[in-house]
Enzyme design. Structure first.
Site, PDB file in Angstrom:
ATOM      1  N   ASP A   1       0.815  -1.217   0.000  1.00  0.00           N
ATOM      2  CA  ASP A   1       0.000   0.000   0.000  1.00  0.00           C
ATOM      3  C   ASP A   1       0.852   1.273   0.000  1.00  0.00           C
ATOM      4  OD1 ASP A   1      -2.623   0.900  -0.106  1.00  0.00           O
ATOM      5  OD2 ASP A   1      -2.752   1.236   2.055  1.00  0.00           O
ATOM      6  N   HIS A   2       0.463   2.231  -0.814  1.00  0.00           N
ATOM      7  CA  HIS A   2       1.040   3.586  -0.815  1.00  0.00           C
ATOM      8  C   HIS A   2       2.554   3.622  -0.771  1.00  0.00           C
ATOM      9  CE1 HIS A   2      -2.624   5.948  -0.610  1.00  0.00           C
ATOM     10  NE2 HIS A   2      -3.105   5.049   0.229  1.00  0.00           N
TER      11      HIS A   2
ATOM     12  N   GLY B   1      -7.620   7.948   7.866  1.00  0.00           N
ATOM     13  CA  GLY B   1      -7.768   8.300   9.273  1.00  0.00           C
ATOM     14  C   GLY B   1      -9.228   8.437   9.655  1.00  0.00           C
TER      15      GLY B   1
ATOM     16  N   HIS C   1     -10.117   4.787  -1.403  1.00  0.00           N
ATOM     17  CA  HIS C   1      -9.283   4.874  -0.205  1.00  0.00           C
ATOM     18  C   HIS C   1     -10.076   5.530   0.921  1.00  0.00           C
ATOM     19  CE1 HIS C   1      -5.153   3.789  -1.610  1.00  0.00           C
ATOM     20  NE2 HIS C   1      -5.826   3.814  -2.748  1.00  0.00           N
TER      21      HIS C   1
ATOM     22  N   ASN D   1     -10.624   0.237   0.589  1.00  0.00           N
ATOM     23  CA  ASN D   1      -9.533   0.134   1.561  1.00  0.00           C
ATOM     24  C   ASN D   1      -9.955   0.520   2.981  1.00  0.00           C
ATOM     25  OD1 ASN D   1      -8.092  -0.255  -0.776  1.00  0.00           O
ATOM     26  ND2 ASN D   1      -6.705   1.468  -0.475  1.00  0.00           N
TER      27      ASN D   1
ATOM     28  N   THR E   1      -7.448   2.284   9.263  1.00  0.00           N
ATOM     29  CA  THR E   1      -7.472   2.857  10.623  1.00  0.00           C
ATOM     30  C   THR E   1      -8.341   2.040  11.573  1.00  0.00           C
ATOM     31  OG1 THR E   1      -7.108   5.038   9.669  1.00  0.00           O
ATOM     32  CG2 THR E   1      -7.972   4.980  11.906  1.00  0.00           C
TER      33      THR E   1
HETATM   34  P1  13P Z   1      -8.514   4.403   6.362  1.00  0.00           P
HETATM   35  O1  13P Z   1      -7.321   4.367   7.254  1.00  0.00           O
HETATM   36  O2  13P Z   1      -9.229   5.718   6.450  1.00  0.00           O
HETATM   37  O3  13P Z   1      -9.424   3.255   6.572  1.00  0.00           O
HETATM   38  O4  13P Z   1      -7.979   4.338   4.850  1.00  0.00           O
HETATM   39  C1  13P Z   1      -7.397   3.149   4.409  1.00  0.00           C
HETATM   40  C2  13P Z   1      -6.706   3.322   3.109  1.00  0.00           C
HETATM   41  O5  13P Z   1      -7.179   3.981   2.212  1.00  0.00           O
HETATM   42  C3  13P Z   1      -5.431   2.614   2.942  1.00  0.00           C
HETATM   43  O6  13P Z   1      -4.825   2.858   1.723  1.00  0.00           O
END
Ligand code: 13P
Length: 291
Positions: free
Chosen positions: A82-83, A182, A215, A237, A240
Site C-alpha cells: 500500500d502507498h 484516518g 481509499h 480500503n 485505521t
Molecule cells: P482508512 O485508514 O481511512 O481506513 O484508509 C485506508 C486506506 O485507504 C489505505 O490505503
C-alpha cells in the site's frame, strides 16, 4: 484456494456491483483474523501492508505466511503493497511475491506520476503476474509514509484520469474523490460521488478495463459506501479501523485481566475482534459469497 492479483478479483467485483475489501494489517495475528473473516464469509480478499509494516515484519515473512494461509483458504487472496512512494521498493516486493503493488506518486506533478507509475507497471508486467495500482489526485490524512494535509488534497481530473491510465497501463486506479485516511472529522465528509461515477464511465463504460479503488474506508457510513459502490468502487480500503481495533482490544483486555499474563489470550481476543470488524465490512461491501 488461490494466490491472485488484484485485477482479477476487482474486475469480477466491478461486473457484479460489489467491492473487494482491502484490509491493512500491521501484525501476523491481524492477518490471520482478516483471512478467517473472509473464509467465514466466502469472500475474495485483499490483504494490504504499507511500507513500514512490510519492512518491520519483513516482506519474505509476510509472503511465506500469505502463501500458507492462502493455500489453506477456499477463497482467492491478493497481497498488496500500500502507498509505496519508492519505485525500487515496489519492484523489490514484486520480486518477493506481493501480487498487487501500489506506486503512490500522486504528490508528484502529472508527468512524473505517469513516469514512475509506468516504470512500476512495465517492471511488474515483465517479471510476474502482479497487478499495479496508481493514484491521481490525492487522499488527505496519513497512511504510513504518505502524509497529505487537507489544503494539499486534490480531486482527480476525469480527463487526466483517462490519459493517466492510457499512458501508464496501470491495472487498477485510485482517483482522489474527497475521501480521507484516518478518522473523519465530520459524519458527512465531502465525497464527490459524481466525479467517481464520471471517471468510472469514462474508463469502464464499454467493458471493465480499469477497476476503481476507494481509499479512506474507515468512518464512511453504509449509505456512503453504497453510493461509492454504485459509482464504480471495486476495491475498498480499510486501515485505521483495524489499527484501533488492535490497540483498543489489547488495552481493554489487559485492563480487565491485569494479572493474567497470558499473551495467547490477548492475541485471540484481538483476532476475534478483527474477524468481527472485517466480517461487517464484507457484508457492507456485498462481497460475501462471491469467492
Ligand atoms: P482508512 O485508514 O481511512 O481506513 O484508509 C485506508 C486506506 O485507504 C489505505 O490505503
Amino acid at each position: 484456494m488461490s494466490i491472485v492479483n488484484a485485477l482479477e478479483i476487482t474486475r469480477e467485483a466491478a461486473k457484479g456491483g460489489y467491492a473487494v475489501g482491502a484490509f491493512n494489517i500491521t501484525s501476523i495475528n491481524q492477518m490471520e483474523g482478516v483471512v478467517e473473516a473472509a473464509v467465514e464469509k466466502k469472500a475474495p480478499l485483499i490483504i494490504q501492508v504499507s511500507v513500514a509494516p512490510s519492512k518491520f515484519l519483513k516482506p519474505e515473512v509476510i509472503v511465506a505466511v500469505y502463501h500458507t494461509l492462502a493455500s489453506q483458504a477456499p477463497i482467492p487472496i491478493c497481497l498488496h503493497l500500500d502507498h509505496c512512494t519508492e519505485v525500487d521498493y515496489c519492484k523489490h516486493l514484486d520480486d518477493v511475491g506481493y501480487t498487487n503493488l501500489m506506486i503512490d506518486a500522486s504528490k508528484q506533478v502529472f508527468e512524473e506520476n505517469i513516469r514512475q507509475t509506468k516504470e512500476v507497471v512495465d517492471y511488474c508486467h515483465a517479471h510476474s503476474d502482479a497487478s499495479v495500482e496508481g493514484e491521481l489526485g490525492t487522499v488527505s490524512g496519513v497512511e504510513d509514509q504518505v502524509r497529505v494535509s487537507e489544503d494539499e488534497a486534490a480531486l482527480c481530473n476525469p480527463e487526466q484520469a483517462v490519459l493517466f491510465v492510457e499512458q501508464t497501463g496501470v491495472d487498477i486506479f485510485a482517483p482522489g474523490i474527497g475521501t480521507a485516511h484516518g478518522v473523519y472529522k465530520t459524519k458527512n465528509p465531502k465525497v464527490d460521488f459524481d466525479r467517481m461515477a464520471k471517471i468510472n464511465h469514462m474508463l469502464n463504460a464499454d467493458r471493465i478495463n480499469t477497476p476503481l479503488v476507494v481509499h479512506g474506508g474507515t468512518g464512511l457510513s453504509d449509505e456512503y459506501v453504497k453510493r461509492l459502490l454504485e459509482a464504480g468502487g471495486a476495491k475498498f480500503n480499510v486501515s485505521t479501523e483495524l489499527k484501533y481495533t488492535l490497540i483498543d482490544t489489547t488495552y481493554n483486555y489487559i485492563s480487565e485481566k491485569r494479572d493474567e499474563y497470558n499473551p495467547g489470550k490477548v492475541d485471540i481476543a484481538v483476532r476475534d475482534a478483527i474477524r468481527k470488524v472485517v466480517g461487517r465490512w464484507i457484508d457492507v461491501l456485498g462481497s460475501a459469497g462471491k469467492a
